[in-house]
Design a protein around this motif. Sequence first.
Motif, PDB file in Angstrom:
ATOM      1  N   UNK A  97       0.801  -1.231   0.000  1.00  0.00           N
ATOM      2  CA  UNK A  97       0.000   0.000   0.000  1.00  0.00           C
ATOM      3  C   UNK A  97       0.834   1.280   0.000  1.00  0.00           C
ATOM      4  N   UNK A  98       2.003   1.259   0.651  1.00  0.00           N
ATOM      5  CA  UNK A  98       2.812   2.471   0.734  1.00  0.00           C
ATOM      6  C   UNK A  98       3.574   2.768  -0.557  1.00  0.00           C
ATOM      7  N   UNK A  99       3.621   1.820  -1.476  1.00  0.00           N
ATOM      8  CA  UNK A  99       4.354   2.027  -2.730  1.00  0.00           C
ATOM      9  C   UNK A  99       3.399   2.658  -3.737  1.00  0.00           C
ATOM     10  N   UNK A 100       3.401   3.993  -3.753  1.00  0.00           N
ATOM     11  CA  UNK A 100       2.507   4.746  -4.639  1.00  0.00           C
ATOM     12  C   UNK A 100       3.292   5.522  -5.698  1.00  0.00           C
ATOM     13  N   UNK A 101       4.534   5.196  -5.819  1.00  0.00           N
ATOM     14  CA  UNK A 101       5.430   5.711  -6.840  1.00  0.00           C
ATOM     15  C   UNK A 101       6.691   4.879  -6.749  1.00  0.00           C
ATOM     16  N   UNK A 102       7.655   5.119  -7.608  1.00  0.00           N
ATOM     17  CA  UNK A 102       8.888   4.346  -7.541  1.00  0.00           C
ATOM     18  C   UNK A 102       9.600   4.614  -6.219  1.00  0.00           C
ATOM     19  N   UNK A 103       9.971   3.539  -5.542  1.00  0.00           N
ATOM     20  CA  UNK A 103      10.774   3.614  -4.323  1.00  0.00           C
ATOM     21  C   UNK A 103      12.131   3.014  -4.648  1.00  0.00           C
ATOM     22  N   UNK A 104      13.166   3.828  -4.578  1.00  0.00           N
ATOM     23  CA  UNK A 104      14.524   3.382  -4.876  1.00  0.00           C
ATOM     24  C   UNK A 104      15.257   3.171  -3.569  1.00  0.00           C
ATOM     25  N   UNK A 105      15.512   1.917  -3.237  1.00  0.00           N
ATOM     26  CA  UNK A 105      16.266   1.602  -2.045  1.00  0.00           C
ATOM     27  C   UNK A 105      17.740   1.476  -2.389  1.00  0.00           C
ATOM     28  N   UNK A 106      18.598   2.135  -1.646  1.00  0.00           N
ATOM     29  CA  UNK A 106      20.023   2.121  -1.953  1.00  0.00           C
ATOM     30  C   UNK A 106      20.826   1.572  -0.787  1.00  0.00           C
ATOM     31  N   UNK A 107      21.870   0.806  -1.138  1.00  0.00           N
ATOM     32  CA  UNK A 107      22.808   0.294  -0.143  1.00  0.00           C
ATOM     33  C   UNK A 107      24.211   0.580  -0.642  1.00  0.00           C
ATOM     34  N   UNK A 108      24.510   1.866  -0.813  1.00  0.00           N
ATOM     35  CA  UNK A 108      25.812   2.268  -1.344  1.00  0.00           C
ATOM     36  C   UNK A 108      25.988   1.765  -2.758  1.00  0.00           C
ATOM     37  N   UNK A 109      27.233   1.483  -3.118  1.00  0.00           N
ATOM     38  CA  UNK A 109      27.501   0.991  -4.467  1.00  0.00           C
ATOM     39  C   UNK A 109      27.252  -0.502  -4.596  1.00  0.00           C
ATOM     40  N   UNK A 110      26.917  -1.153  -3.479  1.00  0.00           N
ATOM     41  CA  UNK A 110      26.751  -2.598  -3.509  1.00  0.00           C
ATOM     42  C   UNK A 110      25.439  -3.034  -4.149  1.00  0.00           C
ATOM     43  N   UNK A 111      24.384  -2.248  -3.968  1.00  0.00           N
ATOM     44  CA  UNK A 111      23.100  -2.695  -4.491  1.00  0.00           C
ATOM     45  C   UNK A 111      22.104  -1.542  -4.525  1.00  0.00           C
ATOM     46  N   UNK A 112      21.191  -1.642  -5.476  1.00  0.00           N
ATOM     47  CA  UNK A 112      20.053  -0.739  -5.561  1.00  0.00           C
ATOM     48  C   UNK A 112      18.844  -1.596  -5.903  1.00  0.00           C
ATOM     49  N   UNK A 113      17.750  -1.349  -5.246  1.00  0.00           N
ATOM     50  CA  UNK A 113      16.515  -2.076  -5.538  1.00  0.00           C
ATOM     51  C   UNK A 113      15.410  -1.070  -5.774  1.00  0.00           C
ATOM     52  N   UNK A 114      14.603  -1.322  -6.797  1.00  0.00           N
ATOM     53  CA  UNK A 114      13.497  -0.429  -7.116  1.00  0.00           C
ATOM     54  C   UNK A 114      12.178  -1.171  -7.001  1.00  0.00           C
ATOM     55  N   UNK A 115      11.225  -0.533  -6.350  1.00  0.00           N
ATOM     56  CA  UNK A 115       9.856  -1.012  -6.301  1.00  0.00           C
ATOM     57  C   UNK A 115       9.022  -0.076  -7.161  1.00  0.00           C
ATOM     58  N   UNK A 116       8.386  -0.625  -8.191  1.00  0.00           N
ATOM     59  CA  UNK A 116       7.666   0.194  -9.169  1.00  0.00           C
ATOM     60  C   UNK A 116       6.227  -0.278  -9.282  1.00  0.00           C
ATOM     61  N   UNK A 117       5.251   0.554  -8.897  1.00  0.00           N
ATOM     62  CA  UNK A 117       3.851   0.140  -9.030  1.00  0.00           C
ATOM     63  C   UNK A 117       3.435   0.103 -10.495  1.00  0.00           C
ATOM     64  N   UNK A 118       2.711  -0.966 -10.882  1.00  0.00           N
ATOM     65  CA  UNK A 118       2.266  -1.075 -12.276  1.00  0.00           C
ATOM     66  C   UNK A 118       0.750  -1.241 -12.395  1.00  0.00           C
ATOM     67  N   UNK A 119       0.078  -1.599 -11.319  1.00  0.00           N
ATOM     68  CA  UNK A 119      -1.382  -1.565 -11.238  1.00  0.00           C
ATOM     69  C   UNK A 119      -1.724  -1.328  -9.769  1.00  0.00           C
ATOM     70  N   UNK A 120      -3.018  -1.215  -9.476  1.00  0.00           N
ATOM     71  CA  UNK A 120      -3.425  -1.095  -8.078  1.00  0.00           C
ATOM     72  C   UNK A 120      -3.009  -2.324  -7.274  1.00  0.00           C
ATOM     73  N   UNK A 121      -2.934  -3.486  -7.923  1.00  0.00           N
ATOM     74  CA  UNK A 121      -2.635  -4.734  -7.221  1.00  0.00           C
ATOM     75  C   UNK A 121      -1.175  -5.151  -7.297  1.00  0.00           C
ATOM     76  N   UNK A 122      -0.431  -4.686  -8.308  1.00  0.00           N
ATOM     77  CA  UNK A 122       0.896  -5.232  -8.593  1.00  0.00           C
ATOM     78  C   UNK A 122       1.977  -4.159  -8.637  1.00  0.00           C
ATOM     79  N   UNK A 123       3.191  -4.578  -8.334  1.00  0.00           N
ATOM     80  CA  UNK A 123       4.385  -3.768  -8.546  1.00  0.00           C
ATOM     81  C   UNK A 123       5.479  -4.724  -8.991  1.00  0.00           C
ATOM     82  N   UNK A 124       6.589  -4.170  -9.465  1.00  0.00           N
ATOM     83  CA  UNK A 124       7.712  -5.066  -9.709  1.00  0.00           C
ATOM     84  C   UNK A 124       8.931  -4.604  -8.939  1.00  0.00           C
ATOM     85  N   UNK A 125       9.714  -5.607  -8.553  1.00  0.00           N
ATOM     86  CA  UNK A 125      10.987  -5.387  -7.885  1.00  0.00           C
ATOM     87  C   UNK A 125      12.080  -5.555  -8.917  1.00  0.00           C
TER      88      UNK A 125
END
Length: 377
Positions: free
Chosen positions: A190-218
Motif C-alpha cells: 500500500x505504501x508504494x505509490x510511486x517508484x521507491x529506490x532503495x540504496x545500499x551504497x555501491x553494492x546494491x540498488x533495488x526499485x519497487x515500481x507500481x504497475x497496477x493497483x494490485x501489482x508492482x515489480x521489484x
Amino acid sequence: MATPLRVLIHGGGIGGLTLATALARRGHTVEVAELRDEVDALGVGIIQPSNALHVMREIGVLDDCLEAGFEWEVLTIADPAGNTLAEIPQPRMGDAPSNNGIPRPALARVLNSAAVGAGAKIRIGTTITELTDDGQGVDVTLSDGSSGRWDLVVGFDGIGSPLRTRLYGDRYTPEYTGFANWRVTVPRQPQVRGVVMGTAGKDAKALLTPITEELMYLGAVFAEAEDFRPDPERAHEQLTERLSMFSGPVAEALATVTDPASVVYSRISQVTVEEPWHVGRVVLAGDAAHASTPHIAQGAAMAVEDALVLAESLDAEAEVAAALDAWEARRRPRAMWVQAMSRAVLKQETGSGTTSKEDELLKVGIPGAAHVLVKPY
C-alpha cells in the motif's frame, strides 16, 4: 507527404506499434511484420515517463495506458530498511502525467489495438527474408512467402536487429556492459505509490515500481559474468541472496516470490549505430539504432519519440530522403544524450570508473535528467 506512403515496419514492439498507429492515423498504408507468434510483450512492467506519455496522448491511447497502469508523481529514495531519505516530485511534459507504471503485456495490448484500429495490418510469425532498395522503393519478400513493394521500411526490431545486420553486417553488435537486470512481479504494498529506490551504497540498488493497483515489480541491477544465467530451480533464492542487505519493503516483496520461473533476468547491453540510421529507404529506430541501459528509464520513451517524430517528419517533407534526414537530425542528439547519461548512472551506481564527460553528465543527476527530457523534442 502529398501522397500517402506504403510503409513496412519490421518489429511489433512498443516503437513499431506506436509508429504503425501514428502513420495509419495519417492515412498511410502500414503493415507490421512481427517474428513472434503473437503481438505480446515478455517481461514484467515498464515505466512511462512524461515524455513517453506525451507520445501516447498524441496517438490517442493515453487514457488507455493510465487505466491499465498506475500513475505516479513522486520518486522516493529510501535506505536499506525502507526509511524515506528523500521525496522528489517528478516533472511533466505539457499536461501529460509525470509517470505511469504499466505491465508490459497490457501496454502491448493497448498499442496493438490502437494500430489495428487505425487501419494497420499486423503479420505475426513473419520476418523479412529478402530486401532490395532501388532508390525509388523497396522490394521485400517475407518469410510467409508473400512479397510487396514499399516506399519505406522501418526496423523497430530491437537490440538484436536482423535489419541492422542486413544493413551494416556485424559492425554494430550489442555490447554487454557487465551488468544484468533482475526483475519480478509481486503484490503492490500500500505504501508504494510511486517508484521507491532503495540504496545500499555501491553494492546494491533495488526499485519497487507500481504497475497496477494490485501489482508492482521489484528490480535490481548487479555485475554479472557474461555467461552467467540464473539457476532455473532457485533463481528467486539467488535474487534474495543478492539483496540480503535489504530489510523492510524489499525483503517483504522478496518473501512473496516462491516460483523461480517468475524471475526475469536480462543482461544489460547497448548499441550505438555511428553511421546514419537510414540507408536509402530503409531506416533503423529505437533499440535497433541506439539501445541504452535502463538507468534513467528512457529506452522505451526514446523508441516512441522516434516513432512520433518520424511520422511528423514525413508530414513536413515532400520527399522520403529529406524526411529521414530531418528525422535523424532531431533524434540523434537526444537519443545519444540519453544513452550517455544512462551509462554514466550505471557506472556511478556500481562504483565503476567514469570519464570526465560522464562526470559532467552526473552533475545533472537523475532528477535533472527528468527535467531535461520533458522539454520539447
